[in-house]
Design an enzyme around this catalytic site. Sequence first.
Site, PDB file in Angstrom:
ATOM      1  N   TRP A 104       0.813  -1.219   0.000  1.00 37.31           N
ATOM      2  CA  TRP A 104       0.000   0.000   0.000  1.00 37.31           C
ATOM      3  C   TRP A 104       0.852   1.277   0.000  1.00 37.31           C
ATOM      4  O   TRP A 104       0.477   2.291   0.576  1.00 37.31           O
ATOM      5  CB  TRP A 104      -0.984  -0.007   1.174  1.00 37.31           C
ATOM      6  CG  TRP A 104      -1.861  -1.227   1.145  1.00 37.31           C
ATOM      7  CD1 TRP A 104      -1.635  -2.412   1.789  1.00 37.31           C
ATOM      8  CD2 TRP A 104      -3.080  -1.391   0.399  1.00 37.31           C
ATOM      9  NE1 TRP A 104      -2.622  -3.317   1.495  1.00 37.31           N
ATOM     10  CE2 TRP A 104      -3.538  -2.719   0.644  1.00 37.31           C
ATOM     11  CE3 TRP A 104      -3.829  -0.563  -0.436  1.00 37.31           C
ATOM     12  CZ2 TRP A 104      -4.703  -3.220   0.086  1.00 37.31           C
ATOM     13  CZ3 TRP A 104      -4.992  -1.064  -1.000  1.00 37.31           C
ATOM     14  CH2 TRP A 104      -5.417  -2.373  -0.740  1.00 37.31           C
ATOM     15  N   LYS A 140      -6.129  -0.798  -5.024  1.00 40.74           N
ATOM     16  CA  LYS A 140      -6.858   0.467  -5.068  1.00 40.74           C
ATOM     17  C   LYS A 140      -6.087   1.436  -5.938  1.00 40.74           C
ATOM     18  O   LYS A 140      -4.907   1.218  -6.251  1.00 40.74           O
ATOM     19  CB  LYS A 140      -7.019   1.076  -3.664  1.00 40.74           C
ATOM     20  CG  LYS A 140      -8.209   0.595  -2.875  1.00 40.74           C
ATOM     21  CD  LYS A 140      -8.356   1.370  -1.571  1.00 40.74           C
ATOM     22  CE  LYS A 140      -9.532   0.835  -0.753  1.00 40.74           C
ATOM     23  NZ  LYS A 140      -9.683   1.559   0.529  1.00 40.74           N
ATOM     24  N   ASP A 356     -33.366  -1.669 -16.032  1.00 42.11           N
ATOM     25  CA  ASP A 356     -34.111  -1.132 -14.898  1.00 42.11           C
ATOM     26  C   ASP A 356     -34.225   0.396 -15.001  1.00 42.11           C
ATOM     27  O   ASP A 356     -33.334   1.069 -15.512  1.00 42.11           O
ATOM     28  CB  ASP A 356     -33.403  -1.494 -13.588  1.00 42.11           C
ATOM     29  CG  ASP A 356     -34.096  -0.897 -12.388  1.00 42.11           C
ATOM     30  OD1 ASP A 356     -35.223  -1.328 -12.090  1.00 42.11           O
ATOM     31  OD2 ASP A 356     -33.529   0.024 -11.770  1.00 42.11           O
ATOM     32  N   GLU A 411     -38.034  -1.653 -18.467  1.00 42.99           N
ATOM     33  CA  GLU A 411     -38.901  -1.455 -17.302  1.00 42.99           C
ATOM     34  C   GLU A 411     -39.296   0.025 -17.309  1.00 42.99           C
ATOM     35  O   GLU A 411     -38.601   0.872 -16.776  1.00 42.99           O
ATOM     36  CB  GLU A 411     -38.167  -1.838 -16.009  1.00 42.99           C
ATOM     37  CG  GLU A 411     -39.063  -1.898 -14.795  1.00 42.99           C
ATOM     38  CD  GLU A 411     -38.751  -0.839 -13.745  1.00 42.99           C
ATOM     39  OE1 GLU A 411     -39.512  -0.739 -12.758  1.00 42.99           O
ATOM     40  OE2 GLU A 411     -37.766  -0.101 -13.904  1.00 42.99           O
TER      41      GLU A 411
END
Length: 698
Positions: A104, A140, A356, A411
Site C-alpha cells: 500500500w 486500489k 431497470d 422497465e
Amino acid sequence: MLTDDFADTFQTEVEKGRVLTMPKDGTGLAVLDPWLDPFRDQLKARYARYSDWRYRIEKEGGYKHFTEGYKYFGFNVASDGTITYREWAPNAETASLIGDFNNWDAEAHPMKKNEQGVFEITLKPDASGRPQIPHNSKVKITMTLPGTAERIFRLPAWIRRATQDLTVSPTYDAIFWNPDKPYQFRHLRPKRPESLRIYEAHVGISSSEPRVATYKEFTANVIPLIAYLGYNAIQLMAIMEHVYYASFGYQVTSFFAPSSRYGNPEDLKELVDVAHSYGIAVLLDVVHSHASNNVLDGLNMFDGTDHCYFHEGGRGRHDLWNSRLFNYGYRPVMQFLLSNLRYWMDEYQFDGFRFDGVTSMLYKHHGIGYGFSGNYHEYFGDLVDEDGLMYLQLANDFLHEMYPNVITIAEDVSGMPGSCRPVREGGVGFDYRLAMVVPDMWIKLLKEQKDEDWNMGNIVHTLTNRRHLEKAIAYCESHDQALVGDKTIAFWLMDKEMYTNMSDLTERTPIIDRGMALHKLIRLITHGLGGEGYLNFEGNEFGHPEWLDFPREGNQSSFHYARRQWNVLDDDLLRYKYLNEWDRALQQTEAQYGWLHHPQAYISRKHEGDKVIVFERGNLLFIFNFHPTQSFTDYRVGTNISGKLKLVLNSDDPKYFGYGRINPRCEYFTTAEPWDNRDNWVQVYIPSRTAIVLGKAD
C-alpha cells in the site's frame, strides 16, 4: 448524420399483408401510428441526435471497437504476465496504484496521465514470469487533487471483483481477479425463443435456509426446477455489485463486478453455462439508470469532482433514490456504459438485459410524482431527457447489431411510443416492455373489491390495452409486491389460512378453495391475454406462503424472510404442489401451442352477469368463468375454430386442486352457425371459478 454506408433501407411488415416503406429520417413511427404525425419534427431531431453519435462511433472504429473499453481500461493481463492498468480521472493531479502487492505504498507505483485524463501503468512480470499482482489480492487507486494536498482512495471503476468483509468494514475492497484456470464455457447460447417465458430470480434469496444462497446452489438446485416448470429464460436480479443487500441490487457500486455475496465470477459463469445446457436463456437485470451515492467504493466523486461520470449539481442526483445520475451525452460515460453491456455479454455469455429504471432515463422528472395519462405531448418536448433516450437507442442498436439473438426489455411505466420498435424507425429499440399496469390491476382488485364485483370488461381492457406492434411482457405480480408492506396474490387471497389450511390432511375451506381457484385463473388469463411474453417472480408460481424482507436495521438484520421456501414443495402433503403443477402446465402448454408469439387475441365474450370471458389465440379457445357460485351447463361460446375440439387445459382437474367436474375425455364439436361474431359455436360445461382451454382434436 448517419452515412449511407450503414444506414440501410428497410421495410416493416404490418397486419393484413400490407408492407410499408419506411422513411430513413426517424419518422417511421408516424407511418405506423398516424397520431404521431404532429411530432415528426421532434422524431427527426431525436433520430438526428442518435445518428450524429452513431457516426462519431463509426469514425472511432464502430461499435465493435468502441464497446471494448473494458479491454483498455481497468486491469488487463497479457499472455506473458504483463499487467496494464488504466483509469480515467481527468480532475486528478497524480495517481498511484496501491495494494497488497506493494504494501500500500503510494510512492511505489506512480501512474502517467495523458491528454485525455487517463492514467496508466504497466507492470512487467516478476522473475518467475508471474504477474506482479497476485490473483485474488486487494488493490486500489490513490489520487491527489489539484490545488490541495488532499489524497483520495478509490476502487478502480472497471474492477471485475469486489468483496466485503463486514468484520473489518462495510466498505468494499477491490480484488485483482486473474485465476490460472478461468471457467471455460461448454454450451452454446440457446436460440432466441419465439415465446419468451421468464423466471425472474434473485440468487441470494434462492434457499429455504435463512442466509444468502450461492451461485453454485442456484445452479444445482434452482435451474432444474425452472427447467421442470418449462420457462425458457431466467432473469437474474442483483448481480452487479451493490453495497446494500436490501436495495434488491439497485444501488450499484461496481458495474463490472458480479456480486461476491453469492460466490466468485467463475461460479456465475458456470450458472449461465448450465442454464444454457437446458436451453434456457439468461438475462441480466442491468442498472444503468443510476448509481450508488457511495464515494469510497462507488463511482461518486471518483476524481474528486461530482461530475466525473455524472451530471453536475442537482441534475446529477435522484432525490427519491438518493443516487447519482449518469451524464449519458458525455463520450467517456457512454463508452463506460456500452462497454459494460458488451462485457456482460462476452465475458459471462448473458443473452440479454432487462433495463431497470428506464422511465428515469427517459424523462428529466424521472417519473417522480408524475402520472402519465397517455397524452402524446408527455413523450416530447422539455419533459424528455434527450441524452438518456439517445443512449438507450445506441445501446439497443449496438446490442442487436452485434448479437442478433439478444433480448432487451424495458422497465418503463410511461409507455413511450416506439419503445419497442427498431431504432431505424425512430424507436428506442427494445424488444419488449414490461406491462406494469397488469400487476397493479390485480392487486388493486384484490385489495378493494370482492371478486363477484369484478368487471370483466375492465379486466379485458387492462390486459389488452397496449400499443399495437410493440411487444409486452405480462406478469401477474411484481417482485416489489412480495416485499414487506404489501402482499403477493396468494397472500391477498388466502392470508392467515395459508398457515393452517394448506395441508391435504385438513378439510377444504371456502377461503382456500377461492384462493387456489382464482390464483390459477389470474395466471392463465394474464398468460393468455396480457402480452407477447410472460414473467414470474420466483416462488410466486406456487403461492409462496410469506413475504420478502431483506435483513435490515428494522428487523434486527434477520434473514428469516429473505429466502424462498422451496421446502413447502418438498412436502407432498401440502397444497402448494397443485399451484406449482398448474404453472408447469401453463408453460408447457404455451411451449406446445405458442400463443405468446401469435397475434393478440380475439375476445368474443365478456359477459358481466355470467362473469364469463372467452377469447381465441394461437388456435386455442380460452373460456373463463369467474362467477363465485354459478356453474353453466351447455354454455354456448363462439369460435372460428371448427371441427372436433379437445380439452387442453382444465383448472378444475384434481391434480391442480380442482373438483374434477369436467370429464377430461370429453369431445367437443362445433356447429357452423354464427355466434358472438364468430363463424361457429360450441357448447361447454364451465363450473364456477374455472377456466378451460380447448384445441383441435386432430
